[in-house]
Motif scaffolding. Structure first.
Motif, PDB file in Angstrom:
ATOM      1  N   SER A 135       0.921  -1.252  -0.067  1.00 41.02           N
ATOM      2  CA  SER A 135      -0.215   0.098  -0.255  1.00 41.02           C
ATOM      3  C   SER A 135       0.722   0.864  -0.075  1.00 41.02           C
ATOM      4  O   SER A 135       0.397   2.420  -0.423  1.00 41.02           O
ATOM      5  CB  SER A 135      -0.625  -0.361   1.283  1.00 41.02           C
ATOM      6  OG  SER A 135      -0.615   0.610   2.343  1.00 41.02           O
ATOM      7  N   SER A 167     -11.976  -4.561   7.964  1.00 38.23           N
ATOM      8  CA  SER A 167     -11.054  -4.981   7.144  1.00 38.23           C
ATOM      9  C   SER A 167     -10.490  -6.206   7.127  1.00 38.23           C
ATOM     10  O   SER A 167     -10.001  -6.934   6.704  1.00 38.23           O
ATOM     11  CB  SER A 167     -10.242  -3.618   6.568  1.00 38.23           C
ATOM     12  OG  SER A 167     -11.029  -2.806   5.798  1.00 38.23           O
ATOM     13  N   LYS A 212      -4.385  -4.482   2.363  1.00 35.76           N
ATOM     14  CA  LYS A 212      -4.051  -3.308   0.653  1.00 35.76           C
ATOM     15  C   LYS A 212      -5.488  -2.021   1.090  1.00 35.76           C
ATOM     16  O   LYS A 212      -4.630  -0.753   0.775  1.00 35.76           O
ATOM     17  CB  LYS A 212      -3.653  -3.893   0.056  1.00 35.76           C
ATOM     18  CG  LYS A 212      -2.518  -2.967  -0.277  1.00 35.76           C
ATOM     19  CD  LYS A 212      -3.373  -2.948  -2.462  1.00 35.76           C
ATOM     20  CE  LYS A 212      -2.581  -1.750  -3.227  1.00 35.76           C
ATOM     21  NZ  LYS A 212      -2.885  -2.028  -4.404  1.00 35.76           N
ATOM     22  N   ALA A 213      -6.249  -2.621   0.269  1.00 34.33           N
ATOM     23  CA  ALA A 213      -6.826  -1.497   0.034  1.00 34.33           C
ATOM     24  C   ALA A 213      -7.356  -0.696   0.981  1.00 34.33           C
ATOM     25  O   ALA A 213      -7.794   0.270   0.895  1.00 34.33           O
ATOM     26  CB  ALA A 213      -8.330  -1.764  -0.084  1.00 34.33           C
ATOM     27  N   ALA A 214      -7.317  -0.891   2.244  1.00 36.72           N
ATOM     28  CA  ALA A 214      -7.596   0.118   4.071  1.00 36.72           C
ATOM     29  C   ALA A 214      -6.807   0.513   3.969  1.00 36.72           C
ATOM     30  O   ALA A 214      -7.325   2.013   4.505  1.00 36.72           O
ATOM     31  CB  ALA A 214      -7.615  -1.544   4.783  1.00 36.72           C
ATOM     32  N   ILE A 218      -8.325  -0.128  10.784  1.00 32.68           N
ATOM     33  CA  ILE A 218      -8.342  -0.492  10.212  1.00 32.68           C
ATOM     34  C   ILE A 218      -9.277  -1.943  10.812  1.00 32.68           C
ATOM     35  O   ILE A 218      -9.135  -3.235   9.636  1.00 32.68           O
ATOM     36  CB  ILE A 218      -7.649  -1.038   8.706  1.00 32.68           C
ATOM     37  CG1 ILE A 218      -6.012  -2.082   9.351  1.00 32.68           C
ATOM     38  CG2 ILE A 218      -7.220   0.528   8.035  1.00 32.68           C
ATOM     39  CD1 ILE A 218      -5.162  -2.226   8.395  1.00 32.68           C
ATOM     40  N   SER A 274      -4.530   1.521   1.865  1.00 37.30           N
ATOM     41  CA  SER A 274      -4.279   2.755   0.647  1.00 37.30           C
ATOM     42  C   SER A 274      -5.314   3.872   0.863  1.00 37.30           C
ATOM     43  O   SER A 274      -4.715   4.686   0.698  1.00 37.30           O
ATOM     44  CB  SER A 274      -4.815   1.763  -0.359  1.00 37.30           C
ATOM     45  OG  SER A 274      -3.440   0.652  -0.186  1.00 37.30           O
ATOM     46  N   HIS A 275      -6.534   4.046   1.507  1.00 38.01           N
ATOM     47  CA  HIS A 275      -6.668   4.741   2.151  1.00 38.01           C
ATOM     48  C   HIS A 275      -6.944   5.223   3.168  1.00 38.01           C
ATOM     49  O   HIS A 275      -7.931   6.241   3.020  1.00 38.01           O
ATOM     50  CB  HIS A 275      -9.321   3.968   1.660  1.00 38.01           C
ATOM     51  CG  HIS A 275      -9.131   3.986   0.264  1.00 38.01           C
ATOM     52  ND1 HIS A 275      -8.632   2.146  -0.524  1.00 38.01           N
ATOM     53  CD2 HIS A 275     -10.046   4.209  -0.378  1.00 38.01           C
ATOM     54  CE1 HIS A 275      -9.611   2.554  -1.541  1.00 38.01           C
ATOM     55  NE2 HIS A 275     -10.230   3.460  -1.769  1.00 38.01           N
ATOM     56  N   LEU A 276      -6.502   5.117   3.539  1.00 36.69           N
ATOM     57  CA  LEU A 276      -6.562   5.779   5.240  1.00 36.69           C
ATOM     58  C   LEU A 276      -4.947   7.001   4.841  1.00 36.69           C
ATOM     59  O   LEU A 276      -4.349   7.042   4.298  1.00 36.69           O
ATOM     60  CB  LEU A 276      -5.494   4.841   6.743  1.00 36.69           C
ATOM     61  CG  LEU A 276      -6.266   4.593   7.204  1.00 36.69           C
ATOM     62  CD1 LEU A 276      -4.592   3.177   8.123  1.00 36.69           C
ATOM     63  CD2 LEU A 276      -7.084   4.524   7.301  1.00 36.69           C
ATOM     64  N   PRO A 277      -5.300   7.976   5.491  1.00 34.60           N
ATOM     65  CA  PRO A 277      -5.504   9.631   4.814  1.00 34.60           C
ATOM     66  C   PRO A 277      -4.070   9.516   5.490  1.00 34.60           C
ATOM     67  O   PRO A 277      -3.245   9.405   6.804  1.00 34.60           O
ATOM     68  CB  PRO A 277      -5.958  10.273   5.698  1.00 34.60           C
ATOM     69  CG  PRO A 277      -7.661  10.031   6.129  1.00 34.60           C
ATOM     70  CD  PRO A 277      -7.362   7.928   5.764  1.00 34.60           C
ATOM     71  N   LYS A 278      -3.154  10.551   5.102  1.00 32.06           N
ATOM     72  CA  LYS A 278      -1.636  10.193   5.139  1.00 32.06           C
ATOM     73  C   LYS A 278      -1.035  10.935   6.785  1.00 32.06           C
ATOM     74  O   LYS A 278      -0.771  11.023   7.387  1.00 32.06           O
ATOM     75  CB  LYS A 278      -1.214  10.228   4.787  1.00 32.06           C
ATOM     76  CG  LYS A 278      -0.781   9.760   3.343  1.00 32.06           C
ATOM     77  CD  LYS A 278       0.209  10.931   1.930  1.00 32.06           C
ATOM     78  CE  LYS A 278       1.060   9.191   0.963  1.00 32.06           C
ATOM     79  NZ  LYS A 278       1.578  10.445  -0.068  1.00 32.06           N
TER      80      LYS A 278
END
Length: 223
Positions: A32, A143, A107-109, A140, A111-115
């Protein structure tokens, strides 16, 4: 009716899911992060079991770990491990075959976490490891739960891969899906129906648990 294939399937699914949680979460997090060509290749290889016929994967695993081939001989000589026609082989094959079901949702979860979540943790003095375990993973959790349940359910119903590498050894590699096939082969539809109903019931409960867990996880506190 012999329930041993059912217990063997459940045992295989539990072990596979546990091991994939240990392996899949770090892999998913690594994938991710910033993408490059090497990661794209790795992700493609991980995803292959989703589109590859199970018999093809099982056939190549059978060839690779056969005692007649170099890898199989090396494992047997140095570690006294025989993966072909053994429960250990079923676990290894299941890990490879179910890996995308564990890695993809996590991995999708990630990737969608704000930095900003990780950055805020760093500014508070937490290390990357502390941030990963105390901030990112709890965030996450739905997920991770979904990935674990999907992996368990997928492993529970495996047929082609486990048959190719494990064969049909009662008490060792004869899981429920193979027991159903055997029962149908000898036209014992009553036994096949019992096995199928048990797997159907377990899978249904698993799917329901995912919906309930995820619904509660996203429920508004004002409801």
């Amino acid at each position: 009716m012999d329930l041993e294939p059912i217990w063997l399937s459940i045992k295989l699914a539990i072990i596979t899911t546990f091991l994939l949680l240990l392996v899949g979460i770090p892999i998913a997090y690594w994938l991710s992060r910033k993408q490059n060509f090497f990661k794209i290749v790795v992700e493609a290889l991980i995803t292959m079991p989703l589109v590859l016929p199970p018999s093809v994967l099982g056939f190549y695993l059978l060839l690779a770990f056969s005692p007649n081939n170099a890898l199989g001989q090396w494992l047997h000589q140095h570690f006294n491990v025989q993966l072909v026609f053994s429960f250990k082989g079923l676990v290894f094959a299941s890990i490879i075959y179910s890996l995308p079901f564990m890695v993809s949702p996590i991995k999708a979860a990630f990737s969608h976490l704000p930095k900003s979540i990780a950055e805020a943790s760093y500014t508070m003095g937490k290390s990357k490891l502390q941030t990963f375990f105390s901030i990112l993973l709890p965030t996450i959790k739905p997920s991770i739960f979904t990935a674990a349940v999907l992996t368990f359910a997928h492993t529970l119903g495996e047929f082609g891969v486990v048959l190719m590498i494990g064969g049909n050894i009662p008490g060792e590699t004869k899981v429920a899906s193979i027991a159903i096939y055997d029962a149908v082969e000898i036209m014992d539809y009553t036994a096949a129906n019992y096995y199928a109903l048990i797997l159907f019931a377990i899978t249904f409960l698993i799917v329901i648990s995912v919906f309930i867990f995820n619904r509660n996880a996203v429920k508004s506190p004002f409801e």
